[in-house]
Design a protein around this motif. Structure first.
Motif, short mmCIF file in Angstrom:
data_model
loop_
_atom_site.label_atom_id
_atom_site.label_comp_id
_atom_site.label_asym_id
_atom_site.label_seq_id
_atom_site.Cartn_x
_atom_site.Cartn_y
_atom_site.Cartn_z
N MET A 1 -30.07 -4.62 -56.39
CA MET A 1 -29.60 -4.69 -57.75
C MET A 1 -27.90 -4.25 -57.68
SD MET A 1 -30.72 -2.49 -61.14
CE MET A 1 -30.43 -0.87 -60.45
N ILE A 2 -27.15 -4.73 -58.34
CA ILE A 2 -25.79 -4.22 -58.51
C ILE A 2 -25.53 -3.31 -59.76
CG2 ILE A 2 -23.39 -5.11 -58.62
CD1 ILE A 2 -24.40 -7.65 -57.42
N LEU A 3 -24.87 -2.34 -59.35
CA LEU A 3 -24.16 -1.42 -60.21
C LEU A 3 -22.81 -1.34 -60.43
CD1 LEU A 3 -26.90 1.51 -59.39
CD2 LEU A 3 -27.09 -0.24 -61.09
N SER A 4 -22.36 -0.84 -61.64
CA SER A 4 -20.83 -0.69 -61.94
C SER A 4 -20.57 1.00 -61.83
CB SER A 4 -20.44 -1.22 -63.07
OG SER A 4 -19.27 -0.80 -63.60
N TYR A 5 -19.67 1.14 -60.95
CA TYR A 5 -19.54 2.79 -60.80
C TYR A 5 -18.94 2.95 -61.98
CZ TYR A 5 -17.01 6.82 -59.28
OH TYR A 5 -16.86 8.34 -59.10
N LYS A 6 -17.95 2.30 -62.62
CA LYS A 6 -17.40 2.78 -63.93
C LYS A 6 -18.43 2.86 -65.12
CE LYS A 6 -13.88 0.36 -65.10
NZ LYS A 6 -12.81 -0.67 -65.72
N LEU A 7 -19.45 1.94 -65.20
CA LEU A 7 -20.46 2.14 -66.07
C LEU A 7 -21.38 3.21 -65.75
CD1 LEU A 7 -21.80 0.91 -68.67
CD2 LEU A 7 -22.82 -0.86 -67.38
N LEU A 21 -21.76 10.21 -55.20
CA LEU A 21 -23.00 9.31 -55.96
C LEU A 21 -23.56 8.58 -55.05
CD1 LEU A 21 -23.95 8.71 -58.61
CD2 LEU A 21 -22.27 7.01 -58.89
N CYS A 22 -22.84 8.02 -54.02
CA CYS A 22 -23.77 7.22 -53.14
C CYS A 22 -24.73 8.01 -52.49
CB CYS A 22 -22.70 6.35 -52.08
SG CYS A 22 -21.85 4.98 -53.26
N THR A 23 -24.39 8.93 -51.89
CA THR A 23 -25.21 9.84 -50.97
C THR A 23 -26.49 10.41 -51.97
OG1 THR A 23 -23.45 10.74 -49.72
CG2 THR A 23 -25.33 12.15 -49.84
N ILE A 24 -26.02 10.67 -53.00
CA ILE A 24 -27.22 11.15 -54.02
C ILE A 24 -28.22 10.02 -54.28
CG2 ILE A 24 -28.05 11.72 -56.09
CD1 ILE A 24 -25.37 13.37 -56.56
N LEU A 25 -27.52 8.81 -54.59
CA LEU A 25 -28.51 7.87 -54.69
C LEU A 25 -29.47 7.22 -53.58
CD1 LEU A 25 -26.12 5.00 -56.71
CD2 LEU A 25 -27.95 6.80 -57.57
N THR A 26 -29.00 7.23 -52.48
CA THR A 26 -29.47 6.96 -51.14
C THR A 26 -30.67 8.13 -50.68
OG1 THR A 26 -27.79 5.84 -50.31
CG2 THR A 26 -29.48 6.62 -48.70
N VAL A 32 -28.15 2.76 -51.02
CA VAL A 32 -26.94 2.16 -51.38
C VAL A 32 -26.42 1.06 -50.08
CG1 VAL A 32 -24.38 2.24 -51.63
CG2 VAL A 32 -25.99 3.91 -52.65
N GLU A 33 -26.57 0.05 -50.29
CA GLU A 33 -26.29 -0.85 -49.24
C GLU A 33 -24.96 -1.24 -48.87
OE1 GLU A 33 -28.83 -4.34 -50.27
OE2 GLU A 33 -30.79 -3.21 -49.67
N ILE A 34 -24.03 -1.42 -49.95
CA ILE A 34 -22.78 -1.49 -49.80
C ILE A 34 -22.19 -1.11 -51.04
CG2 ILE A 34 -22.92 -4.10 -50.66
CD1 ILE A 34 -20.73 -4.81 -48.67
N ALA A 35 -20.91 -0.79 -51.08
CA ALA A 35 -20.10 -0.26 -52.42
C ALA A 35 -18.44 -1.30 -51.91
CB ALA A 35 -19.82 1.11 -52.27
N GLU A 36 -18.43 -2.16 -52.73
CA GLU A 36 -17.14 -2.74 -52.85
C GLU A 36 -16.31 -2.50 -54.02
OE1 GLU A 36 -18.33 -6.79 -50.43
OE2 GLU A 36 -18.99 -6.66 -52.35
N ALA A 161 -6.47 0.70 -64.69
CA ALA A 161 -7.76 1.68 -64.48
C ALA A 161 -9.07 1.23 -65.31
CB ALA A 161 -7.30 2.90 -65.39
N SER A 162 -9.01 0.24 -65.82
CA SER A 162 -10.07 -0.29 -66.77
C SER A 162 -10.50 -1.52 -65.77
CB SER A 162 -9.95 -0.54 -68.24
OG SER A 162 -9.02 -1.82 -68.10
N ALA A 163 -9.85 -1.99 -65.12
CA ALA A 163 -10.10 -3.20 -64.21
C ALA A 163 -10.59 -2.83 -63.03
CB ALA A 163 -8.73 -4.28 -64.07
N GLU A 164 -10.07 -1.93 -62.30
CA GLU A 164 -10.42 -1.54 -61.07
C GLU A 164 -11.81 -0.80 -61.13
OE1 GLU A 164 -7.76 -0.23 -58.10
OE2 GLU A 164 -9.15 1.84 -57.97
N ASP A 165 -12.71 -1.29 -60.38
CA ASP A 165 -14.38 -0.86 -60.58
C ASP A 165 -14.76 -0.72 -58.99
OD1 ASP A 165 -16.75 0.00 -61.33
OD2 ASP A 165 -17.07 -1.67 -62.57
N THR A 166 -16.13 -0.31 -58.94
CA THR A 166 -16.63 -0.48 -57.57
C THR A 166 -18.29 -1.12 -57.81
OG1 THR A 166 -15.75 1.09 -56.60
CG2 THR A 166 -17.46 0.62 -55.40
N ALA A 167 -18.51 -2.10 -57.04
CA ALA A 167 -19.79 -2.75 -57.25
C ALA A 167 -20.74 -2.00 -56.24
CB ALA A 167 -19.68 -4.22 -57.09
N ILE A 168 -21.68 -1.29 -56.82
CA ILE A 168 -22.66 -0.46 -55.90
C ILE A 168 -23.83 -1.42 -55.62
CG2 ILE A 168 -23.90 1.60 -55.41
CD1 ILE A 168 -21.90 2.99 -57.12
#
Length: 711
Positions: A1-7, A21-26, A32-36, A161-168
């Motif tokens: 599943m892909i999550l938006s860091y911004k959302l 956040l990635c450490t907590i989720l894991t 967390v398999e990848i964060a782009e 700021a609004s366009a930059e996001d990370t797909a987790i």
């Protein structure tokens, strides 16, 4: 599943850096398999600022123009700007081009904003659409920014700021339907924070704003009829919209999630599904007969053209959404119909939010090979208590995009209200099973943060009411699993030495213990253990007692075995075909039979022998295996178990020799040649002998046996 860091950040009650956040989720099982990082939008936005419309009035000399008062900073007076966009409304955050700003429109020549009079009204700037600032091609109305945008902020900074996001990307296991959304993931993260980092604080997920629509159970324009597989059906009609392009912030979030933008209405349904976990569907209301919406079965010989343009043949039990003329408009929980889809010409929609049976949706999705995002969520389980809230959330977002929209009265048919299962457990049980001492306060904090309701019954015992978003909680062990998951598996202490506690006494007829004894005995006699599939071909079973599968995966595996003999003989054939022809095999396994409407399951021991048990040497002749060799093995087994008074009977059955071992007038074992028909079917050209031991009867015999001691 892909999550938006911004959302995720919008739902979190505090700011968490991405690595944290990635450490907590894991840690809590959402690996967390990848964060782009998603690249930001490029463009020339010099001179553009964020403004807020604080007043909007009709232009006295033009029907299609409005006179707005726009605040662009906290000190100066608002700017009066004449605007011709139909979607402009009070309270919107907008892109303002002040006097002197040069715009670079998409596909056009740059031009500079000047102070002007339009139909007699002074205009000191311009409220911009996407294409007017080179951000896209949409010219349906002005850009409406997110409500969190700061007044006076440069648009270049806001867009970056609004366009930059990370797909987790997280590896979501099938049992975690509760975390199959941004809100569900944040609830888990907040539970972790409350347990590990509370410092006196209580963290809760931020629930996104919703539209408080009027609701009724029997709306005249759109009523509802349902089947048992639909526990809840919510809907609302919205008029006076134009399904154009989505706002830039919405398109950016969907792009992060890997979803193609279609139009504002469809995009909002996708956004809410990923935000809250509840699938929604929008229908073009002008294609419906607006008397009632129903959930019904497809019926026989039903065909349906779905949104993907393909026509599907439906099973009679597939759930369908139908309009007032009983015309199907969607495959419930899977995909909508082509004829009722929302398009650029849509001006009125019916928005649906419903809860369907996971088993029903899974069956339909697999049959039709339609693995949609909606179907996958319904399969894993959707929170029935959140069905109406998701509808309200979507209406809120639609109203933000279309302030002129006319919102109807919502329907909410909750035909099967949720009754939370109650699980009884105790703090001592949790600590014993977990292997760690958890204080009561820690257990209560974790359970309450996850949404469970804990009610103490005495000092140690308490009951737990399971919230609707967890659909697989049945036992106290499930509660322990959640506590360990939040606390962290790596926090369970590993003892430095083995315990000195004596092992618990096992009953004499303990199946595993006795099977291990016989395994050692047979292995010492030169036999090898095999394990075969309990599912076999119906041609190898007794048709009178066979348990046939209703949903077999292949025609070769369509029945439960009624005897161990055929599957073990297949193993012999496999080996004989590879020049391994002298074999003694054994297997412990279950056999299954049907007698009338009753089903039974029995444990058996099967022993096979073929070829030679002794090879020819210079001083001895070769010895072939026989019934008597297997009789000797059976005799050794019974003696080893301490079973006495065995009577062996040699008879003929169907012209084939048969040795039976009986005690207390009950058959303990049967020894006979494998039927020639089966050997021919498996292309075996040598004799094969088989012994079948009633293992459950053996266990019963030794359970009643008293051990006697002598000097």
């Amino acid at each position: 599943m892909i999550l938006s860091y911004k959302l995720l950040s919008q739902c979190l009650p505090l700011s968490l850096p991405l690595p944290d956040l990635c450490t907590i989720l894991t840690s809590i099982g959402l690996e967390v398999e990848i964060a782009e990082t998603v690249a930001s939008t490029n463009g020339n936005f010099d001179g553009l600022v964020v403004g807020e419309v604080i007043a909007c009035e009709q232009h006295p000399n033009a029907d299609k123009l409005k006179i707005t008062q726009v605040k662009v900073n906290g000190e100066d007076a608002p700017l009066q700007i004449v605007c011709g966009a139909a979607n402009v409304a009070v309270g919107q955050k907008v892109v303002v081009a002040t006097v002197g700003t040069t715009l670079h429109p998409t596909g056009g020549e740059p031009f500079t904003i000047k102070k002007a009079k339009i139909r007699g009204a002074e205009s000191n700037g311009m409220l911009c659409a996407e294409d007017e600032i080179g951000l896209g091609t949409n010219h349906d109305g002005i850009m409406v920014l997110d409500a969190t945008a700061t007044i006076g902020q440069p648009v270049a900074k806001y867009i970056a700021a609004s366009a930059e996001d990370t797909a987790i990307t997280i590896g979501l296991t099938p049992n975690r339907g509760d975390a199959n959304s941004h809100l569900g993931t944040v609830i888990d993260a907040c539970t972790y924070l409350n347990h590990h980092r509370s410092n006196g604080n209580s963290y809760k997920a931020i629930i996104p704003p919703t539209y408080k629509a009027d609701v009724t159970n029997s709306q005249p324009s759109f009523g509802h009829e349902s089947v048992p597989e639909c526990a809840r059906f919510c809907g609302i009609k919205i008029d006076n919209i134009a399904a154009g392009e989505s706002p830039e912030w919405l398109k950016q979030i969907l792009a992060t999630l890997g979803i193609r933008s279609i139009n504002a209405i469809v995009d909002i349904t996708n956004y809410v599904m990923h935000e809250l976990g509840q699938p929604l569907h929008a229908y073009d209301a002008n294609t419906l007969n607006n008397t009632t919406m129903s959930v019904r079965y497809a019926g026989t010989d039903a065909q349906f053209m779905a949104l993907d343009g393909k026509t599907y043949s439906l099973h009679p039990t597939d759930l369908m959404i139908a309009d007032g003329d009983n015309k199907p408009v969607g495959i419930a929980g899977v995909m909508g119909g082509k004829g009722s889809s929302v398009s650029s010409t849509t001006t009125s929609i019916f928005l649906e939010s419903a809860h369907f049976s996971p088993l029903s949706i899974r069956a339909t999705s697999r049959r039709l090979s339609l693995r949609t995002d909606a179907a996958q969520r319904f399969e894993k389980g959707v929170d029935v208590e959140q069905t109406y809230m998701a509808l309200q959330r979507a209406v809120y977002l639609i109203q933000q995009c279309y302030p002129q929209a006319v919102i109807g009265v919502a329907t909410d048919h909750y035909t099967a209200p949720y009754t939370p299962p109650i699980i009884e457990t105790s703090y001592s049980f949790i600590n014993n099973l977990a292997g760690k001492l958890y204080p009561k306060e820690a257990v209560d904090t974790i359970m309450n943060s996850l949404g469970f309701t804990c009610t103490p019954t005495d000092v140690d015992n308490f009951s737990v009411a399971v919230p609707a978003r967890f659909n697989d909680f049945l036992h106290p062990q499930d509660i322990v699993e959640e506590i360990i998951r939040i606390d962290g598996l790596d926090n369970i202490p590993i003892p430095g030495r083995l315990s000195y506690n004596l092992p618990a006494a096992q009953p004499a007829n303990n199946s595993y213990r006795q099977e291990q004894r016989i395994r050692r005995l047979l292995s010492g006699a030169g036999a090898m253990e095999i394990m075969t599939n309990s599912i076999t071909n119906s041609h190898l079973t007794n048709p009178e007692t066979a348990v046939n599968l209703l949903n077999s995966l292949t025609t070769e595996l369509n029945s439960m075995r009624t005897s161990l003999m055929p599957s073990g003989t297949e193993v012999l054939a496999y080996n004989i075909n590879r020049k391994n022809s002298n074999l003694v095999l054994f297997e412990f396994g279950n056999v299954y039979q049907k007698q009338g409407e009753a089903y039974t399951q029995h444990r058996q021991l099967g022993i096979w022998a073929t070829g030679h048990i002794q090879q020819a040497q210079w001083n001895q002749k070769e010895v072939k295996t026989s019934l008597h060799f297997l009789k000797g093995l059976v005799n050794n087994i019974t003696a080893y178990l301490g079973i006495t008074a065995i009577e062996y009977n040699h008879v003929y059955q169907d012209n084939e020799p048969l040795i039976t071992a009986t005690t207390a007038h009950t058959t303990l074992a049967r020894i006979y040649p494998v039927p020639a028909k089966l050997c021919k079917q498996l292309d075996i050209k040598q004799d094969v002998f088989y012994a079948e031991v009633n293992w459950e009867y053996c266990l019963n015999l030794i359970a009643n046996k008293k051990i006697q001691f002598t000097e």
